[in-house]
Motif scaffolding. Structure first.
Motif, short mmCIF file in Angstrom:
data_model
loop_
_atom_site.label_atom_id
_atom_site.label_comp_id
_atom_site.label_asym_id
_atom_site.label_seq_id
_atom_site.Cartn_x
_atom_site.Cartn_y
_atom_site.Cartn_z
N LEU A 47 0.83 -1.19 0.00
CA LEU A 47 0.00 0.00 0.00
C LEU A 47 0.88 1.25 0.00
CD1 LEU A 47 -2.84 1.32 0.31
CD2 LEU A 47 -2.46 1.21 2.78
N VAL A 48 0.57 2.17 -0.88
CA VAL A 48 1.29 3.44 -0.94
C VAL A 48 0.49 4.52 -0.23
CG1 VAL A 48 2.19 5.25 -2.46
CG2 VAL A 48 2.39 2.82 -3.12
N ALA A 49 -0.78 4.65 -0.58
CA ALA A 49 -1.64 5.67 0.01
C ALA A 49 -3.09 5.28 -0.22
CB ALA A 49 -1.36 7.04 -0.59
N ILE A 57 -7.13 10.18 4.89
CA ILE A 57 -5.96 9.77 4.11
C ILE A 57 -4.95 9.02 4.97
CG2 ILE A 57 -3.93 10.66 2.89
CD1 ILE A 57 -5.73 12.90 1.81
N ASN A 58 -4.33 8.03 4.34
CA ASN A 58 -3.28 7.26 5.01
C ASN A 58 -2.14 7.07 4.01
OD1 ASN A 58 -2.18 5.48 7.11
ND2 ASN A 58 -2.52 3.88 5.60
N TYR A 59 -0.91 7.25 4.49
CA TYR A 59 0.27 7.06 3.66
C TYR A 59 1.20 6.02 4.26
CZ TYR A 59 -0.86 11.54 1.40
OH TYR A 59 -1.47 12.57 0.71
N ALA A 60 1.89 5.30 3.39
CA ALA A 60 2.99 4.47 3.85
C ALA A 60 4.09 5.39 4.37
CB ALA A 60 3.52 3.63 2.70
N LYS A 64 5.56 9.39 3.03
CA LYS A 64 5.03 10.55 3.74
C LYS A 64 5.89 11.78 3.48
CE LYS A 64 2.65 8.26 7.58
NZ LYS A 64 2.68 7.94 9.03
N GLY A 65 5.21 12.88 3.20
CA GLY A 65 5.91 14.13 2.94
C GLY A 65 6.35 14.29 1.50
N ARG A 66 6.25 13.23 0.71
CA ARG A 66 6.67 13.31 -0.71
C ARG A 66 5.51 13.08 -1.67
NH1 ARG A 66 10.03 9.59 -2.69
NH2 ARG A 66 9.37 7.93 -1.26
N PHE A 67 4.57 12.22 -1.28
CA PHE A 67 3.43 11.89 -2.14
C PHE A 67 2.16 12.51 -1.57
CE2 PHE A 67 5.09 7.56 -3.97
CZ PHE A 67 6.26 8.20 -4.35
N THR A 68 1.24 12.86 -2.47
CA THR A 68 -0.04 13.41 -2.08
C THR A 68 -1.15 12.72 -2.86
OG1 THR A 68 0.94 15.58 -1.62
CG2 THR A 68 -1.45 15.48 -1.86
N ASN A 83 6.45 13.54 -5.56
CA ASN A 83 7.58 14.46 -5.62
C ASN A 83 8.81 13.84 -4.97
OD1 ASN A 83 5.85 16.43 -6.75
ND2 ASN A 83 5.28 17.18 -4.72
N SER A 84 9.94 14.42 -5.24
CA SER A 84 11.21 13.94 -4.66
C SER A 84 11.35 12.43 -4.82
CB SER A 84 11.27 14.32 -3.17
OG SER A 84 11.16 15.71 -3.00
N LEU A 85 11.13 11.97 -6.03
CA LEU A 85 11.15 10.53 -6.29
C LEU A 85 12.53 9.96 -6.07
CD1 LEU A 85 8.74 10.50 -9.32
CD2 LEU A 85 8.50 9.08 -7.27
#
Length: 123
Positions: A47-49, A57-60, A64-68, A83-85
């Protein structure tokens, strides 16, 4: 029948950005949660998000802090701004939706998956 179609994958250098989109279509009554998963070669799908219909919303931890993640309930679409891949983000990304369909008077909820879109991050 319900179909999920992803788009937006590609090749990007480390530190760059990509935006994935997912569009759900077909005999949709409503959509509950939607999510992005990814699977790298030789690894399990993870799971990514995720985002509920109400916007929770939940993030892996790794993103966190890079994907939205976001969704448009009126259009049955979902996006993932990345972002910031990093090289380790390289994977096939899958769209998932817990989608309700109606047959007669019966409402059923099932998991639906897109075909996946490749994201490759070069180091």
């Amino acid at each position: 029948q319900v179909i999920l179609v992803e788009s937006g994958g590609g090749l990007v250098q480390a530190g760059g950005s990509l935006r994935l989109s997912c569009a759900a279509s077909g005999s949709i009554f409503s959509i509950n949660a939607m999510a992005w998963y990814r699977q790298a070669p030789g690894k399990q799908r993870e799971l990514v998000a995720s985002i509920t219909g109400g916007g929770r919303i939940n993030y892996a931890d790794s993103v966190k802090g890079r994907f939205t993640i976001s969704r448009d309930n009126g259009k049955n679409t979902m996006t993932l701004q990345m972002n910031s891949l990093r090289f380790e983000d390289t994977a096939v990304y899958y769209c998932n939706g817990k989608i309700r369909t109606i047959t007669g008077t019966t409402v059923s909820e099932n998991d639906y998956w897109g075909q996946g879109t490749q994201v490759t991050v070069s180091s």
